[in-house]
Design a protein around this motif. Structure first.
Motif, PDB file in Angstrom:
ATOM      1  N   GLU A   3     -70.790  99.549  23.371  1.00  0.00           N
ATOM      2  CA  GLU A   3     -70.569  98.096  23.418  1.00  0.00           C
ATOM      3  C   GLU A   3     -71.614  97.319  22.627  1.00  0.00           C
ATOM      4  OE1 GLU A   3     -69.604  96.087  27.092  1.00  0.00           O
ATOM      5  OE2 GLU A   3     -68.784  97.965  27.896  1.00  0.00           O
ATOM      6  N   ALA A   4     -72.872  97.741  22.695  1.00  0.00           N
ATOM      7  CA  ALA A   4     -73.940  97.043  21.979  1.00  0.00           C
ATOM      8  C   ALA A   4     -73.724  97.144  20.465  1.00  0.00           C
ATOM      9  CB  ALA A   4     -75.303  97.611  22.366  1.00  0.00           C
ATOM     10  N   GLN A   5     -73.308  98.313  19.993  1.00  0.00           N
ATOM     11  CA  GLN A   5     -73.058  98.494  18.569  1.00  0.00           C
ATOM     12  C   GLN A   5     -71.856  97.660  18.118  1.00  0.00           C
ATOM     13  OE1 GLN A   5     -72.724 102.744  18.898  1.00  0.00           O
ATOM     14  NE2 GLN A   5     -74.731 103.068  17.928  1.00  0.00           N
ATOM     15  N   THR A   6     -70.824  97.639  18.929  1.00  0.00           N
ATOM     16  CA  THR A   6     -69.651  96.823  18.624  1.00  0.00           C
ATOM     17  C   THR A   6     -70.034  95.356  18.522  1.00  0.00           C
ATOM     18  OG1 THR A   6     -68.191  98.405  19.715  1.00  0.00           O
ATOM     19  CG2 THR A   6     -67.341  96.177  19.410  1.00  0.00           C
ATOM     20  N   ASP A  11     -71.133  90.360  15.477  1.00  0.00           N
ATOM     21  CA  ASP A  11     -72.063  89.279  15.140  1.00  0.00           C
ATOM     22  C   ASP A  11     -72.298  89.194  13.633  1.00  0.00           C
ATOM     23  OD1 ASP A  11     -72.276  88.668  17.836  1.00  0.00           O
ATOM     24  OD2 ASP A  11     -74.267  89.598  18.072  1.00  0.00           O
ATOM     25  N   ILE A  12     -72.489  90.349  12.995  1.00  0.00           N
ATOM     26  CA  ILE A  12     -72.707  90.372  11.547  1.00  0.00           C
ATOM     27  C   ILE A  12     -71.483  89.836  10.814  1.00  0.00           C
ATOM     28  CG2 ILE A  12     -72.971  91.892   9.540  1.00  0.00           C
ATOM     29  CD1 ILE A  12     -74.763  93.671  11.411  1.00  0.00           C
ATOM     30  N   VAL A  13     -70.310  90.317  11.196  1.00  0.00           N
ATOM     31  CA  VAL A  13     -69.074  89.873  10.550  1.00  0.00           C
ATOM     32  C   VAL A  13     -68.852  88.385  10.791  1.00  0.00           C
ATOM     33  CG1 VAL A  13     -66.563  90.144  10.496  1.00  0.00           C
ATOM     34  CG2 VAL A  13     -68.029  92.157  10.552  1.00  0.00           C
ATOM     35  N   ALA A  17     -68.418  85.441   8.022  1.00  0.00           N
ATOM     36  CA  ALA A  17     -67.268  84.533   8.051  1.00  0.00           C
ATOM     37  C   ALA A  17     -67.722  83.078   8.066  1.00  0.00           C
ATOM     38  CB  ALA A  17     -66.391  84.834   9.267  1.00  0.00           C
ATOM     39  N   THR A  18     -68.708  82.781   8.880  1.00  0.00           N
ATOM     40  CA  THR A  18     -69.208  81.412   8.985  1.00  0.00           C
ATOM     41  C   THR A  18     -69.874  80.976   7.687  1.00  0.00           C
ATOM     42  OG1 THR A  18     -69.521  81.655  11.363  1.00  0.00           O
ATOM     43  CG2 THR A  18     -70.755  79.888  10.286  1.00  0.00           C
ATOM     44  N   ASP A  19     -70.756  81.816   7.159  1.00  0.00           N
ATOM     45  CA  ASP A  19     -71.484  81.484   5.928  1.00  0.00           C
ATOM     46  C   ASP A  19     -70.554  81.281   4.740  1.00  0.00           C
ATOM     47  OD1 ASP A  19     -73.842  81.689   7.351  1.00  0.00           O
ATOM     48  OD2 ASP A  19     -74.425  83.614   6.480  1.00  0.00           O
ATOM     49  N   GLU A  20     -69.499  82.081   4.663  1.00  0.00           N
ATOM     50  CA  GLU A  20     -68.588  82.025   3.516  1.00  0.00           C
ATOM     51  C   GLU A  20     -67.355  81.152   3.771  1.00  0.00           C
ATOM     52  OE1 GLU A  20     -69.369  83.362   0.589  1.00  0.00           O
ATOM     53  OE2 GLU A  20     -71.246  84.110   1.432  1.00  0.00           O
ATOM     54  N   SER A  21     -67.240  80.607   4.963  1.00  0.00           N
ATOM     55  CA  SER A  21     -66.072  79.784   5.340  1.00  0.00           C
ATOM     56  C   SER A  21     -64.766  80.551   5.125  1.00  0.00           C
ATOM     57  CB  SER A  21     -66.059  78.473   4.554  1.00  0.00           C
ATOM     58  OG  SER A  21     -67.204  77.707   4.842  1.00  0.00           O
ATOM     59  N   ILE A  22     -64.739  81.780   5.644  1.00  0.00           N
ATOM     60  CA  ILE A  22     -63.550  82.624   5.565  1.00  0.00           C
ATOM     61  C   ILE A  22     -63.211  83.115   6.966  1.00  0.00           C
ATOM     62  CG2 ILE A  22     -63.921  83.318   3.160  1.00  0.00           C
ATOM     63  CD1 ILE A  22     -65.184  85.921   4.159  1.00  0.00           C
ATOM     64  N   SER A  23     -62.052  83.766   7.083  1.00  0.00           N
ATOM     65  CA  SER A  23     -61.638  84.268   8.389  1.00  0.00           C
ATOM     66  C   SER A  23     -62.460  85.500   8.772  1.00  0.00           C
ATOM     67  CB  SER A  23     -60.153  84.642   8.369  1.00  0.00           C
ATOM     68  OG  SER A  23     -59.950  85.824   7.613  1.00  0.00           O
ATOM     69  N   PHE A  24     -62.449  85.799  10.056  1.00  0.00           N
ATOM     70  CA  PHE A  24     -63.119  86.999  10.553  1.00  0.00           C
ATOM     71  C   PHE A  24     -62.544  88.239   9.881  1.00  0.00           C
ATOM     72  CE2 PHE A  24     -63.811  90.569  13.370  1.00  0.00           C
ATOM     73  CZ  PHE A  24     -65.125  90.400  13.792  1.00  0.00           C
ATOM     74  N   ASP A  25     -61.220  88.293   9.739  1.00  0.00           N
ATOM     75  CA  ASP A  25     -60.577  89.456   9.123  1.00  0.00           C
ATOM     76  C   ASP A  25     -61.011  89.634   7.674  1.00  0.00           C
ATOM     77  OD1 ASP A  25     -59.274  90.081  11.485  1.00  0.00           O
ATOM     78  OD2 ASP A  25     -57.381  89.142  10.885  1.00  0.00           O
ATOM     79  N   ALA A  27     -63.860  88.572   6.387  1.00  0.00           N
ATOM     80  CA  ALA A  27     -65.261  88.972   6.448  1.00  0.00           C
ATOM     81  C   ALA A  27     -65.386  90.437   6.848  1.00  0.00           C
ATOM     82  CB  ALA A  27     -66.027  88.085   7.421  1.00  0.00           C
ATOM     83  N   PHE A  28     -64.537  90.896   7.747  1.00  0.00           N
ATOM     84  CA  PHE A  28     -64.555  92.295   8.165  1.00  0.00           C
ATOM     85  C   PHE A  28     -64.237  93.203   6.982  1.00  0.00           C
ATOM     86  CE2 PHE A  28     -62.835  96.185   9.997  1.00  0.00           C
ATOM     87  CZ  PHE A  28     -63.771  96.470  10.973  1.00  0.00           C
ATOM     88  N   ALA A  29     -63.240  92.825   6.194  1.00  0.00           N
ATOM     89  CA  ALA A  29     -62.874  93.619   5.015  1.00  0.00           C
ATOM     90  C   ALA A  29     -64.045  93.690   4.038  1.00  0.00           C
ATOM     91  CB  ALA A  29     -61.633  93.029   4.344  1.00  0.00           C
ATOM     92  N   ILE A  30     -64.738  92.583   3.833  1.00  0.00           N
ATOM     93  CA  ILE A  30     -65.903  92.563   2.949  1.00  0.00           C
ATOM     94  C   ILE A  30     -66.997  93.472   3.494  1.00  0.00           C
ATOM     95  CG2 ILE A  30     -67.816  91.125   2.137  1.00  0.00           C
ATOM     96  CD1 ILE A  30     -65.715  88.802   1.977  1.00  0.00           C
ATOM     97  N   ALA A  31     -67.296  93.344   4.777  1.00  0.00           N
ATOM     98  CA  ALA A  31     -68.357  94.140   5.395  1.00  0.00           C
ATOM     99  C   ALA A  31     -68.038  95.632   5.332  1.00  0.00           C
ATOM    100  CB  ALA A  31     -68.576  93.699   6.845  1.00  0.00           C
TER     101      ALA A  31
END
Length: 53
Positions: A3-6, A11-13, A17-25, A27-31
């Motif tokens: 759970e902690a790793q998840t 949080d990173i994703v 998403a917040t910094d780039e003004s994009i969706s979580f999804d 941002a997840f693809a980028i990460a």
């Protein structure tokens, strides 16, 4: 993954998403792309430089 790793990944994703003004999804693809790029460059079968003794 525990759970902690998840939570760390979420949080990173979310930060991306917040910094780039994009969706979580998006941002997840980028990460995940960045993680794969980094992992593909790691030496196989031995520790990478800077990963400890």
């Amino acid at each position: 993954m525990n759970e902690a790793q998840t939570k760390q990944i979420q949080d990173i994703v979310q930060d991306i998403a917040t910094d780039e003004s994009i969706s979580f999804d998006e941002a997840f693809a980028i990460a995940m792309g960045m993680l794969k790029f980094h992992a593909d460059g790691m030496p196989k079968g031995r520790k990478a430089f800077g990963c400890g003794g």
